[in-house]
Enzyme design. Structure first.
Site, PDB file in Angstrom:
ATOM      1  N   HIS A  62       0.843  -1.202   0.000  1.00  0.00           N
ATOM      2  CA  HIS A  62       0.000   0.000   0.000  1.00  0.00           C
ATOM      3  C   HIS A  62       0.878   1.252   0.000  1.00  0.00           C
ATOM      4  O   HIS A  62       0.636   2.206  -0.735  1.00  0.00           O
ATOM      5  CB  HIS A  62      -0.876   0.062   1.261  1.00  0.00           C
ATOM      6  CG  HIS A  62      -1.930  -0.978   1.369  1.00  0.00           C
ATOM      7  ND1 HIS A  62      -2.110  -1.732   2.506  1.00  0.00           N
ATOM      8  CD2 HIS A  62      -2.900  -1.376   0.505  1.00  0.00           C
ATOM      9  CE1 HIS A  62      -3.136  -2.548   2.332  1.00  0.00           C
ATOM     10  NE2 HIS A  62      -3.635  -2.354   1.119  1.00  0.00           N
ATOM     11  N   LYS A  88     -15.205  -8.244   4.635  1.00  0.00           N
ATOM     12  CA  LYS A  88     -14.021  -8.691   5.382  1.00  0.00           C
ATOM     13  C   LYS A  88     -14.215  -8.581   6.893  1.00  0.00           C
ATOM     14  O   LYS A  88     -14.904  -7.684   7.370  1.00  0.00           O
ATOM     15  CB  LYS A  88     -12.797  -7.852   4.970  1.00  0.00           C
ATOM     16  CG  LYS A  88     -12.362  -8.117   3.537  1.00  0.00           C
ATOM     17  CD  LYS A  88     -11.166  -7.263   3.169  1.00  0.00           C
ATOM     18  CE  LYS A  88     -10.744  -7.498   1.722  1.00  0.00           C
ATOM     19  NZ  LYS A  88      -9.762  -6.515   1.268  1.00  0.00           N
ATOM     20  N   ARG A 102      -2.079  -6.053  -8.091  1.00  0.00           N
ATOM     21  CA  ARG A 102      -1.045  -7.076  -7.903  1.00  0.00           C
ATOM     22  C   ARG A 102      -1.130  -8.184  -8.938  1.00  0.00           C
ATOM     23  O   ARG A 102      -0.132  -8.784  -9.307  1.00  0.00           O
ATOM     24  CB  ARG A 102      -1.184  -7.710  -6.505  1.00  0.00           C
ATOM     25  CG  ARG A 102      -0.790  -6.810  -5.371  1.00  0.00           C
ATOM     26  CD  ARG A 102      -1.244  -7.358  -4.051  1.00  0.00           C
ATOM     27  NE  ARG A 102      -2.692  -7.539  -4.060  1.00  0.00           N
ATOM     28  CZ  ARG A 102      -3.421  -7.885  -3.015  1.00  0.00           C
ATOM     29  NH1 ARG A 102      -2.843  -8.128  -1.865  1.00  0.00           N
ATOM     30  NH2 ARG A 102      -4.725  -8.006  -3.118  1.00  0.00           N
ATOM     31  N   SER A 154      -3.133  -7.766   3.098  1.00  0.00           N
ATOM     32  CA  SER A 154      -3.521  -7.542   4.496  1.00  0.00           C
ATOM     33  C   SER A 154      -4.155  -8.800   5.074  1.00  0.00           C
ATOM     34  O   SER A 154      -3.975  -9.109   6.258  1.00  0.00           O
ATOM     35  CB  SER A 154      -4.522  -6.386   4.588  1.00  0.00           C
ATOM     36  OG  SER A 154      -3.937  -5.198   4.140  1.00  0.00           O
TER      37      SER A 154
END
Ligand code: PNS
Length: 159
Positions: free
Chosen positions: A16, A40, A89, A126
C-alpha cells in the site's frame, strides 16, 4: 489535481505504502481513504487503522488520511477528488478492481487509475498479514515497524 487511494488498510502494508508514495509523486494532493469492506472481518478498528496509516505516511507532505463511511464516490464529490488510484497485484485483483472502477464511473463519472504493484510486494496482502499476526507470526517484513507494534498491541487487547 487531487487523488484518492481508498482501501480497508487492515493493516496498511509496504505494498500500500509503495502505491501511496508513487501516487504522491503523480498528484498534487493524495487522500488515503479508510473505508470498510463489508465482506471482510476486521482485525483493527477504523481509528486504529487511521492512526497507523498516519504514522506510516508521516514523511509524505502532500498525503492526508481520512475515514470514509458512506459511498466512496460521495466522498470524492464532496471533496473535489477526480481520480481514484489503486494498486494492482494480479489478474485476480484486476477482475475485482475493474468492477469497482466501473461502478464508481457509472455512479459519479469518476476515473480510476491503476498502478502496477512493485514486484516485491505483489504477493503481500492484508488478509495474509492478519492471519500470520493472529497466529503469533512476525509480520515485520511486510509492514512498517510501528504497524507491526500496533497490530501486536491490538491483538493483546483482544485476548
Ligand atoms: O482494500 P479493499 O478492501 O479492497 O478496499 C475496498 C474499499 C474500502 C475501497 C471499497 O469497499 C469501498 O470503496 N468502500 C466504500 C463504499 C463504496 O463506495 N462501495 C462501493 C464500491 S464499488
Amino acid at each position: 489535481m487531487k487523488a484518492i487511494c481508498p482501501g480497508s488498510f487492515d493493516p496498511i502494508t509496504f505494498g500500500h505504502l509503495d502505491v501511496i508514495t508513487r501516487a504522491a509523486t503523480l498528484y498534487d494532493e493524495v487522500i488515503v481513504a479508510v473505508g470498510t469492506n463489508l465482506a471482510k472481518k476486521n482485525l483493527l478498528s477504523q481509528n486504529q487503522r487511521i492512526d497507523l496509516i498516519r504514522q506510516a505516511c508521516a514523511g509524505l507532505d502532500n498525503v492526508q488520511v481520512s475515514a470514509v463511511s458512506g459511498l466512496l464516490v460521495d466522498y470524492c464529490r464532496d471533496n473535489g477528488v477526480r481520480v481514484i488510484v489503486k494498486g494492482l497485484r494480479s489478474a485476480t485483483d484486476f477482475e475485482y478492481e475493474v468492477q469497482m472502477a466501473h461502478v464508481n464511473s457509472v455512479l459519479a463519472g469518476i476515473e480510476t487509475v491503476f498502478l502496477p504493484s512493485a514486484p516485491q510486494w505483489s504477493v503481500v496482502s492484508s488478509t495474509m498479514i492478519r492471519e500470520v499476526a493472529r497466529l503469533g507470526g512476525d509480520v515485520s517484513s511486510f509492514v512498517p515497524a510501528a504497524v507491526a507494534t500496533g497490530i501486536r498491541r491490538a491483538l493483546d487487547q483482544q485476548s
